[in-house]
Motif scaffolding. Structure first.
Motif, PDB file in Angstrom:
ATOM      1  N   ILE A 157      54.311  49.851  26.175  1.00 18.84           N
ATOM      2  CA  ILE A 157      52.957  50.039  26.059  1.00 18.84           C
ATOM      3  C   ILE A 157      52.479  50.650  25.085  1.00 18.84           C
ATOM      4  CG2 ILE A 157      51.454  51.927  27.400  1.00 18.84           C
ATOM      5  CD1 ILE A 157      52.881  50.968  29.530  1.00 18.84           C
ATOM      6  N   ILE A 158      51.101  50.021  24.603  1.00 11.73           N
ATOM      7  CA  ILE A 158      50.697  49.960  22.962  1.00 11.73           C
ATOM      8  C   ILE A 158      49.280  50.611  23.119  1.00 11.73           C
ATOM      9  CG2 ILE A 158      52.023  48.508  21.840  1.00 11.73           C
ATOM     10  CD1 ILE A 158      49.978  46.277  22.352  1.00 11.73           C
ATOM     11  N   TRP A 160      45.365  51.425  21.285  1.00  4.97           N
ATOM     12  CA  TRP A 160      44.377  50.634  20.642  1.00  4.97           C
ATOM     13  C   TRP A 160      44.194  50.624  19.078  1.00  4.97           C
ATOM     14  CZ3 TRP A 160      41.535  54.326  17.820  1.00  4.97           C
ATOM     15  CH2 TRP A 160      41.502  55.441  18.508  1.00  4.97           C
ATOM     16  N   ARG A 169      56.216  45.558  16.250  1.00  5.83           N
ATOM     17  CA  ARG A 169      57.355  46.408  15.669  1.00  5.83           C
ATOM     18  C   ARG A 169      58.140  46.663  17.040  1.00  5.83           C
ATOM     19  NH1 ARG A 169      55.245  52.659  14.523  1.00  5.83           N
ATOM     20  NH2 ARG A 169      54.970  52.964  16.602  1.00  5.83           N
ATOM     21  N   LYS A 184      51.787  46.007  27.995  1.00  4.61           N
ATOM     22  CA  LYS A 184      50.506  46.308  28.846  1.00  4.61           C
ATOM     23  C   LYS A 184      49.986  46.936  27.500  1.00  4.61           C
ATOM     24  CE  LYS A 184      48.370  49.658  29.877  1.00  4.61           C
ATOM     25  NZ  LYS A 184      46.804  50.145  29.285  1.00  4.61           N
ATOM     26  N   GLU A 187      43.469  49.465  27.524  1.00  3.84           N
ATOM     27  CA  GLU A 187      42.422  48.975  28.338  1.00  3.84           C
ATOM     28  C   GLU A 187      41.276  48.895  27.213  1.00  3.84           C
ATOM     29  OE1 GLU A 187      43.999  51.820  28.597  1.00  3.84           O
ATOM     30  OE2 GLU A 187      42.641  53.425  29.130  1.00  3.84           O
ATOM     31  N   PHE A 235      56.905  52.968  24.257  1.00  8.83           N
ATOM     32  CA  PHE A 235      55.543  53.759  24.303  1.00  8.83           C
ATOM     33  C   PHE A 235      55.231  54.088  22.962  1.00  8.83           C
ATOM     34  CE2 PHE A 235      52.943  57.371  24.570  1.00  8.83           C
ATOM     35  CZ  PHE A 235      51.669  56.641  25.412  1.00  8.83           C
ATOM     36  N   THR A 236      54.011  53.908  22.480  1.00  9.13           N
ATOM     37  CA  THR A 236      53.267  54.302  21.515  1.00  9.13           C
ATOM     38  C   THR A 236      51.919  54.885  22.197  1.00  9.13           C
ATOM     39  OG1 THR A 236      54.310  52.752  19.832  1.00  9.13           O
ATOM     40  CG2 THR A 236      52.568  53.823  19.141  1.00  9.13           C
ATOM     41  N   GLY A 237      51.660  55.875  21.729  1.00  9.41           N
ATOM     42  CA  GLY A 237      50.572  56.693  22.265  1.00  9.41           C
ATOM     43  C   GLY A 237      50.227  57.947  22.067  1.00  9.41           C
ATOM     44  N   GLY A 238      49.309  58.643  22.877  1.00  8.99           N
ATOM     45  CA  GLY A 238      49.310  60.295  22.639  1.00  8.99           C
ATOM     46  C   GLY A 238      50.391  61.077  23.209  1.00  8.99           C
ATOM     47  N   THR A 241      49.992  61.457  27.115  1.00  6.49           N
ATOM     48  CA  THR A 241      50.688  60.202  27.965  1.00  6.49           C
ATOM     49  C   THR A 241      52.070  60.089  27.840  1.00  6.49           C
ATOM     50  OG1 THR A 241      48.517  59.253  27.018  1.00  6.49           O
ATOM     51  CG2 THR A 241      50.133  57.822  28.261  1.00  6.49           C
ATOM     52  N   LEU A 260      54.749  59.121  19.210  1.00  8.50           N
ATOM     53  CA  LEU A 260      53.458  59.877  19.674  1.00  8.50           C
ATOM     54  C   LEU A 260      52.686  60.306  18.477  1.00  8.50           C
ATOM     55  CD1 LEU A 260      55.313  61.937  22.629  1.00  8.50           C
ATOM     56  CD2 LEU A 260      54.326  59.595  22.553  1.00  8.50           C
ATOM     57  N   GLY A 261      51.834  61.501  18.555  1.00 10.42           N
ATOM     58  CA  GLY A 261      50.762  61.720  17.798  1.00 10.42           C
ATOM     59  C   GLY A 261      51.516  62.381  16.448  1.00 10.42           C
ATOM     60  N   CYS A 293      48.300  57.565  13.630  1.00  8.24           N
ATOM     61  CA  CYS A 293      49.487  58.575  13.877  1.00  8.24           C
ATOM     62  C   CYS A 293      49.918  59.403  12.725  1.00  8.24           C
ATOM     63  CB  CYS A 293      50.550  58.057  14.725  1.00  8.24           C
ATOM     64  SG  CYS A 293      51.366  56.661  13.809  1.00  8.24           S
ATOM     65  N   GLU A 392      45.863  67.120  17.390  1.00  4.97           N
ATOM     66  CA  GLU A 392      45.562  65.885  16.794  1.00  4.97           C
ATOM     67  C   GLU A 392      44.155  65.594  17.110  1.00  4.97           C
ATOM     68  OE1 GLU A 392      47.393  62.382  18.397  1.00  4.97           O
ATOM     69  OE2 GLU A 392      47.967  61.714  16.280  1.00  4.97           O
ATOM     70  N   PHE A 394      42.566  62.739  15.603  1.00  3.89           N
ATOM     71  CA  PHE A 394      42.492  61.213  15.445  1.00  3.89           C
ATOM     72  C   PHE A 394      41.189  60.689  14.920  1.00  3.89           C
ATOM     73  CE2 PHE A 394      44.494  57.207  17.039  1.00  3.89           C
ATOM     74  CZ  PHE A 394      45.544  57.078  16.627  1.00  3.89           C
TER      75      PHE A 394
HETATM   76  P1  NAD Z   1      46.929  57.005  24.827  1.00  2.58           P
HETATM   77  O1  NAD Z   1      48.266  57.754  25.281  1.00  2.58           O
HETATM   78  O2  NAD Z   1      45.684  57.281  25.513  1.00  2.58           O
HETATM   79  O3  NAD Z   1      47.243  55.438  25.649  1.00  2.58           O
HETATM   80  C1  NAD Z   1      48.257  54.794  24.887  1.00  2.58           C
HETATM   81  C2  NAD Z   1      48.742  53.830  25.929  1.00  2.58           C
HETATM   82  O4  NAD Z   1      49.149  54.221  27.165  1.00  2.58           O
HETATM   83  C3  NAD Z   1      47.544  52.696  26.577  1.00  2.58           C
HETATM   84  O5  NAD Z   1      47.937  51.633  26.624  1.00  2.58           O
HETATM   85  C4  NAD Z   1      47.230  53.309  27.935  1.00  2.58           C
HETATM   86  O6  NAD Z   1      46.589  52.565  28.952  1.00  2.58           O
HETATM   87  C5  NAD Z   1      48.486  53.503  28.312  1.00  2.58           C
HETATM   88  N1  NAD Z   1      48.723  54.906  29.307  1.00  2.58           N
HETATM   89  C6  NAD Z   1      48.131  55.846  29.557  1.00  2.58           C
HETATM   90  N2  NAD Z   1      48.277  56.615  30.665  1.00  2.58           N
HETATM   91  C7  NAD Z   1      49.298  56.049  31.145  1.00  2.58           C
HETATM   92  C8  NAD Z   1      50.294  56.129  32.072  1.00  2.58           C
HETATM   93  N3  NAD Z   1      50.287  57.324  32.994  1.00  2.58           N
HETATM   94  N4  NAD Z   1      51.288  55.367  32.321  1.00  2.58           N
HETATM   95  C9  NAD Z   1      51.383  54.429  31.656  1.00  2.58           C
HETATM   96  N5  NAD Z   1      50.734  54.056  30.349  1.00  2.58           N
HETATM   97  C10 NAD Z   1      49.430  54.867  30.423  1.00  2.58           C
HETATM   98  O7  NAD Z   1      46.855  56.877  23.527  1.00  2.58           O
HETATM   99  P2  NAD Z   1      45.508  56.014  22.389  1.00  2.58           P
HETATM  100  O8  NAD Z   1      44.435  56.829  22.618  1.00  2.58           O
HETATM  101  O9  NAD Z   1      45.666  54.707  23.028  1.00  2.58           O
HETATM  102  O10 NAD Z   1      46.229  56.125  21.020  1.00  2.58           O
HETATM  103  C11 NAD Z   1      46.200  57.259  20.173  1.00  2.58           C
HETATM  104  C12 NAD Z   1      47.368  57.731  20.272  1.00  2.58           C
HETATM  105  O11 NAD Z   1      48.544  57.174  19.716  1.00  2.58           O
HETATM  106  C13 NAD Z   1      47.324  59.153  19.285  1.00  2.58           C
HETATM  107  O12 NAD Z   1      47.864  60.315  19.667  1.00  2.58           O
HETATM  108  C14 NAD Z   1      48.210  58.404  17.953  1.00  2.58           C
HETATM  109  O13 NAD Z   1      48.923  59.550  17.353  1.00  2.58           O
HETATM  110  C15 NAD Z   1      49.269  57.864  18.936  1.00  2.58           C
HETATM  111  N6  NAD Z   1      49.824  56.783  18.010  1.00  2.58           N
HETATM  112  C16 NAD Z   1      51.270  56.965  17.570  1.00  2.58           C
HETATM  113  C17 NAD Z   1      51.789  55.912  16.601  1.00  2.58           C
HETATM  114  C18 NAD Z   1      53.345  56.283  16.264  1.00  2.58           C
HETATM  115  O14 NAD Z   1      53.773  55.404  15.622  1.00  2.58           O
HETATM  116  N7  NAD Z   1      54.011  57.615  16.412  1.00  2.58           N
HETATM  117  C19 NAD Z   1      51.321  55.041  16.144  1.00  2.58           C
HETATM  118  C20 NAD Z   1      49.901  54.668  16.923  1.00  2.58           C
HETATM  119  C21 NAD Z   1      49.365  55.711  17.768  1.00  2.58           C
END
Ligand code: NAD
Length: 502
Positions: A157-158, A160, A169, A184, A187, A235-238, A241, A260-261, A293, A392, A394
């Motif tokens: 899960i990546i 944007w 990676r 995935k 969106e 998973f890479t994201g907030g 999440t 994460l963040g 991040c 954070e 962002f």
């Molecule tokens: P987000 O957490 O909103 O979304 C990330 C992904 O998770 C998306 O594909 C989204 O559709 C999916 N997602 C959301 N809810 C989910 C659920 N309940 N189940 C499964 N998948 C779900 O993050 P974002 O706004 O896309 O990205 C920004 C965040 O990513 C920031 O916090 C940033 O720091 C972090 N980030 C971290 C790194 C790292 O290497 N640590 C790198 C890049 C971004």
């Protein structure tokens, strides 16, 4: 085979890729926006649970298919090298597609696209060097060894902000270990992953090794990470999440790597080369409009040089050229999402209310049409308890804090929920090394910032997540250890007593 470009994707609903074949999803459509205009440029589908099931089934089928399962490690590496070669030919196309989706600088996205073949080649070279160990277990006539084997289907899960960079990676080490993949993407930025699937097939990977489903996190994303057919989640994201994912993964005891963040401390000491440091601070937060991040969003400056560093940072921020991210002379593009613009405005208000001093920016630049641009923004006199120092954002918002001495610095810098990256500018090696030792962060940059390498592990601690990408550490994330014991004594054993070391 169709070739995806910004032009061919424009105005269409992008397909998904399951089992090596593109198909149109039956799910509801989601608009994908171009941040430079604020207009939708293409659409993606919110995949149904059935489609996610089909993707996981295709990936599991590929795990059992001798065409993938029985490839030698070197053959896997060769396929990855072929993919690297195809990606290399498509760097501009990939960068243009990604800029359309997330509005980051074309120069930055091109650099990230150039890093894709580098990453694939690095892990391709590792594919036939993944070894176990032989263990002396104090049992004569017994051979005890370990071997590393693939996990199975990896659900990736990546976000944007750097979609394909984040994806590769994860998938490069995963493929090197012999796993298969269901991705995935966000969106908000799925187009790169869709275009990538075509290059993957062209490289000659068996069908089903790489699959892409699209959609919202709460629907398609959740269906993927909750699927019992997934062996591991990447998973890479907030952080919010990340928590949901860790909870849902626990239902099936599915292991997860969570990137994460951050709220990374970026330190300027009184003995630093102040101009180099100010450059580093400005690039550390305003590059990619703060949407990284590792953004150095908490800048700690030693009190004796505080005013001077602040002046230099403001001067450099004033010189930043804002505009169309496709132009070579532009340094700050729009934010990727309108919700991010609103979020920045909300943080600016909160910082003012909490007593921080706005010394630069804070608004939206004029004359740039309907694009989602925000000025580089600097707050001075920030204290570590304010929201802008703790959460954070962002976005392109720098908090400048003051520290007295090393103890004071470490106390403040470590007083954070996050622990992803950190940086320090000093000409005193002892001081740099003491900071390196005591800072709570997965990465420490000394007299440089935002300087990753595929060969060097990245990953955070605390609420910045767990697990590592890059380097050999990534191989450990995507393989498991099997222990094998062989008795070659030929002797009869007392089967009723465990043969344990006594
Ligand atoms: P987000 O957490 O909103 O979304 C990330 C992904 O998770 C998306 O594909 C989204 O559709 C999916 N997602 C959301 N809810 C989910 C659920 N309940 N189940 C499964 N998948 C779900 O993050 P974002 O706004 O896309 O990205 C920004 C965040 O990513 C920031 O916090 C940033 O720091 C972090 N980030 C971290 C790194 C790292 O290497 N640590 C790198 C890049 C971004």
């Amino acid at each position: 085979m169709s070739e995806f470009t910004v032009e061919t994707m424009q105005g269409t609903c992008l397909p998904i890729s399951i089992g090596g074949t593109y198909r149109q999803s039956g799910g509801a459509e989601i608009e994908s926006f171009d941040p430079t205009t604020g207009q939708a440029w293409c659409r993606v589908s919110d995949c149904t649970t059935g489609e996610v099931d089909a993707a996981v089934a295709a990936a599991n089928g590929a795990m059992r298919n001798p065409a993938w399962r029985d490839l030698t490690q070197s053959q896997r590496g060769l396929l990855m090298l072929k993919l690297a070669e195809i990606l290399e030919r498509n760097i501009d196309r990939i960068a243009e597609i990604e800029v359309k989706d997330n509005g980051k600088l074309l120069r930055e996205m091109r650099a990230l696209a150039q890093a894709l073949p580098v990453g694939l080649r690095y892990f391709a070279g590792m594919a036939d060097k993944i070894e176990g160990t032989t263990i002396p277990v104090n049992k004569p006539d017994m051979l005890n060894f370990t071997m590393r084997e693939p996990l199975g289907v990896i659900g990736v899960i990546i976000p944007w902000n750097s979609p394909l960079y984040m994806m590769v990676r994860a998938i490069a080490p995963a493929l090197a270990c012999g796993n298969t993949i269901v991705v995935k993407p966000s969106e908000h930025a799925s187009a790169g992953a869709i275009a990538f699937a075509e290059m993957f097939s062209e490289a000659g990977f068996p069908d089903g090794v790489f699959n892409v489903v699209t959609g919202y996190g709460h629907s398609a994303g959740n269906a993927l990470i909750s699927h019992p057919g997934i062996a591991k989640i990447d998973f890479t994201g907030g952080p919010a999440t990340g928590r949901i994912i860790a909870r849902n993964a626990a239902e099936n005891l599915t292991p997860a790597t969570l990137e994460l963040g951050g709220k990374s401390p970026h330190v300027v000491c009184d003995d630093a080369d102040l101009d180099a440091a100010a450059n580093g601070v400005v690039a550390g937060i305003f590059a990619a409009a703060g949407q990284t991040c590792v953004a150095g969003s908490r800048c700690f400056v030693q009190e004796s040089v505080y005013d001077e560093v602040l002046t230099r940072v403001i001067d450099k921020a004033r010189a930043i050229r804002i505009g169309d991210p496709r132009r070579d002379d532009v340094q700050l593009g729009p934010l990727a999402l309108w919700s991010q613009v609103e979020k920045v405005a909300e943080f600016v208000d909160s910082a003012k209310e909490q007593g921080a001093r706005l010394v630069f920016g804070g608004g939206r630049p004029s004359g740039l049409g309907n694009g989602w641009y925000v000025e580089p923004t600097i707050f001075a006199d920030v204290t570590n308890d304010m929201r802008i120092a703790r959460e954070e954002i962002f976005g392109p918002v720098l908090s400048v804090l003051k520290f007295r001495d090393e103890e004071d610095l470490l106390e403040q810098a470590n007083d954070s929920d996050f622990a992803l990256a950190s940086g320090i500018w000093t000409q005193n090696l002892n001081r740099a090394l003491r900071f390196m030792r005591r800072i709570e962060a997965g990465m420490v940059w000394i007299n440089t910032y935002r300087s990753p390498s595929v060969m060097s592990p990245v990953g955070g601690f605390k609420e910045s997540g767990y697990g590592k990408h890059n380097g050999f550490a990534a191989i450990e994330e995507f393989s498991r250890i099997k222990t094998v014991v062989i008795d070659y004594s030929g002797a009869q054993q007392d089967a009723f007593v465990m043969r344990i070391n006594k």
